[in-house]
Scaffold this active site. Structure first.
Site, short mmCIF file in Angstrom:
data_model
loop_
_atom_site.label_atom_id
_atom_site.label_comp_id
_atom_site.label_asym_id
_atom_site.label_seq_id
_atom_site.Cartn_x
_atom_site.Cartn_y
_atom_site.Cartn_z
N LYS A 107 0.81 -1.22 0.00
CA LYS A 107 0.00 0.00 0.00
C LYS A 107 0.84 1.28 0.00
CE LYS A 107 -4.14 -2.06 1.98
NZ LYS A 107 -3.73 -3.45 2.26
C1 LIG Z 1 -4.44 -4.55 1.77
C2 LIG Z 1 -3.71 -5.84 1.69
C3 LIG Z 1 -4.14 -6.90 0.85
C4 LIG Z 1 -5.41 -6.84 0.04
O1 LIG Z 1 -5.33 -5.94 -1.04
P1 LIG Z 1 -6.66 -5.47 -1.79
O2 LIG Z 1 -6.21 -4.46 -2.79
O3 LIG Z 1 -7.55 -4.88 -0.73
O4 LIG Z 1 -7.26 -6.68 -2.42
C5 LIG Z 1 -3.37 -8.05 0.80
N1 LIG Z 1 -2.25 -8.17 1.54
C6 LIG Z 1 -1.82 -7.19 2.35
C7 LIG Z 1 -0.60 -7.42 3.17
C8 LIG Z 1 -2.52 -5.99 2.45
O5 LIG Z 1 -2.08 -5.02 3.29
#
Ligand SMILES: *Cc1c(COP(=O)(O)O)cnc(C)c1O
Length: 433
Positions: A107
């Site tokens: 993210k």
């Molecule tokens: C947010 C997150 C996900 C999921 O991603 P999406 O875009 O919401 O499908 C998977 N793994 C980790 C470690 C995350 O922080």
């Protein structure tokens, strides 16, 4: 570039407006009016391009003239200041490590891009027009947003998190920065935090006095940059002409995988997406039964995927024109219990000498499921977080987990948070600050 609301009841907006609004007034997600294919020669010669050049090629059509080329290139260079390495498990399967950024989850890229675009648009405005970014987090989002927006002028960030329900590392990432970042500790669940954020957007006192925006994955500026990963790893995997390629994406809100589908729409030759889920698997059940049956989320060891009703799935439906068979042709889905995830973690550690985090382990199980019936595919698994963020789980299966600087540097910092016992306290905090 203009954006329309997928609910089709609000007017179209510019990139800047979509970024600042987050969600359309009719509560629909924004979607770009047009997706232009990249040139075939660009894809064929992708080996000759740097990360920054690829990112610019991908994203500039979605911003248009709203940010001039030189400023956009500066933003991209600043956002992508870390690596996105591929680690080979064998000739068929590789992990794409998306955890080398400041908070060690994928993210970071979206949060940093959104923060810098917002700062670009605000830089000529006076202090009164400062923007407050609200975000409710169950763990990883809050840290990435806090780090991405840290010390960005004209922006205050308020993070709501459920007291006692995020991991130690995650809590430190949220609560130790200070400056323009405030963490509110809510005596309740993640759903309570999210409900307070939603209520704040509907509150007239607040909207008359404060410019509020949100920073979760529905925001186009957080969502779109995730398409970069698919281009970078396509370049680095060095496929031969006859290779078919599948990407396994550990999925919660389906933002990351949907960004991959955008990359495909722009011409990147991806043959299949694998949505690897924990037991929160509404999309998997939908593709098997044609019935979309959202349920409240269930807590698992891959907690960033504990989502009962993924908000970005409407974007996937839109990309594939609401055609069930077209979705099914592009998307393989599967779901795994925590016990199965633990088996995946153990197999990766013992057979491949690779320490995954629980989300990456679910991605690996997705690939195993897929290649049973598709043995000729090459597969890239998105490893979405560093295993040290989930050391409570991973340390049960290995003694070799090394804690990186990004994590050891926050672990001993002092937590600073404000306890909030309900919406009124939250509202007064926002009005007073
Ligand atoms: C947010 C997150 C996900 C999921 O991603 P999406 O875009 O919401 O499908 C998977 N793994 C980790 C470690 C995350 O922080």
């Amino acid at each position: 570039m203009n954006y329309y609301s997928l609910n089709k009841k609000s007017s179209n907006v510019t990139f800047k407006e979509a970024l600042i609004k987050g969600l359309a007034p009719d509560k629909g997600l924004y979607f770009p009016e047009k997706i232009n294919k990249l040139s075939e020669s660009f894809i064929a010669n992708i080996n000759n391009y740097s990360n920054e050049e690829i990112a610019y090629e991908c994203i500039h059509q979605f911003i248009g003239s709203e940010i001039p080329e030189s400023d956009l290139r500066k933003i991209i260079t600043d956002v992508l200041s870390f690596d996105f390495p591929l680690t080979k498990l064998n000739d068929q399967i590789s992990f794409l490590e998306l955890f080398h950024g400041p908070t060690m989850a994928f993210k970071d890229v979206g949060a940093r891009f959104m923060a810098r675009c917002l700062a670009y648009f605000l830089k000529n405005q006076d202090e009164k027009k400062s923007v407050t970014v609200l975000v409710a987090t169950s763990g990883d989002t809050g840290g990435a947003v806090a780090s991405g927006f840290y010390k960005v002028k004209g922006i205050k960030v308020v993070i709501l998190y459920p007291k006692g329900k995020v991991s130690n590392v995650q809590e430190k990432q949220l609560t130790t920065l200070g400056e323009n970042i405030t963490a509110l500790e809510v005596d309740g669940t993640f759903d309570d935090c999210q409900a307070m954020v939603k209520k704040a957007f509907l509150d007239e006192d607040l909207s008359n006095n404060i410019n509020l925006t949100s920073a979760n994955s529905i925001n186009i500026a957080r969502w779109l940059p995730q398409m970069f990963y698919f281009f970078f790893s396509y370049r680095d995997f060095k496929l031969s002409h006859s290779d078919k390629i599948a990407f396994s994406v550990p999925s919660g809100n389906f933002g990351n995988i949907c960004a991959g589908m955008m990359a495909k729409e722009m011409g990147l030759p991806i043959n299949k997406f694998i949505a690897s889920n924990n037991i929160n698997d509404v999309v998997n059940r939908y593709l098997k039964t044609k019935i979309y049956d959202a349920k409240p989320s269930i807590q698992t060891i891959s907690n960033a995927m504990d989502v009962g009703d993924p908000s970005n799935f409407v974007r996937i439906i839109n990309i594939y024109k609401n055609d069930f068979n077209l979705i099914k042709n592009n998307l393989h889905t599967c779901s795994f219990t925590d016990d199965e995830t633990v088996e995946g973690i153990k197999e990766l550690i013992n057979k491949f000498n690779y320490i995954p985090d629980p989300h990456g382990a679910v991605g690996f199980l997705g690939v195993k499921d897929f290649i049973e019936s598709n043995p000729n595919y090459k597969c890239i698994i998105l490893e979405t977080a560093h295993p040290a963020k989930f050391s409570e789980v991973i340390n049960l299966y290995t003694d070799n987990l090394v804690v990186p600087d990004q994590i050891s540097s926050v672990i001993n910092k002092k937590k600073k948070s404000v306890e909030i016992d309900g919406f009124l306290a939250f509202k007064n905090f926002l009005l007073d600050s």
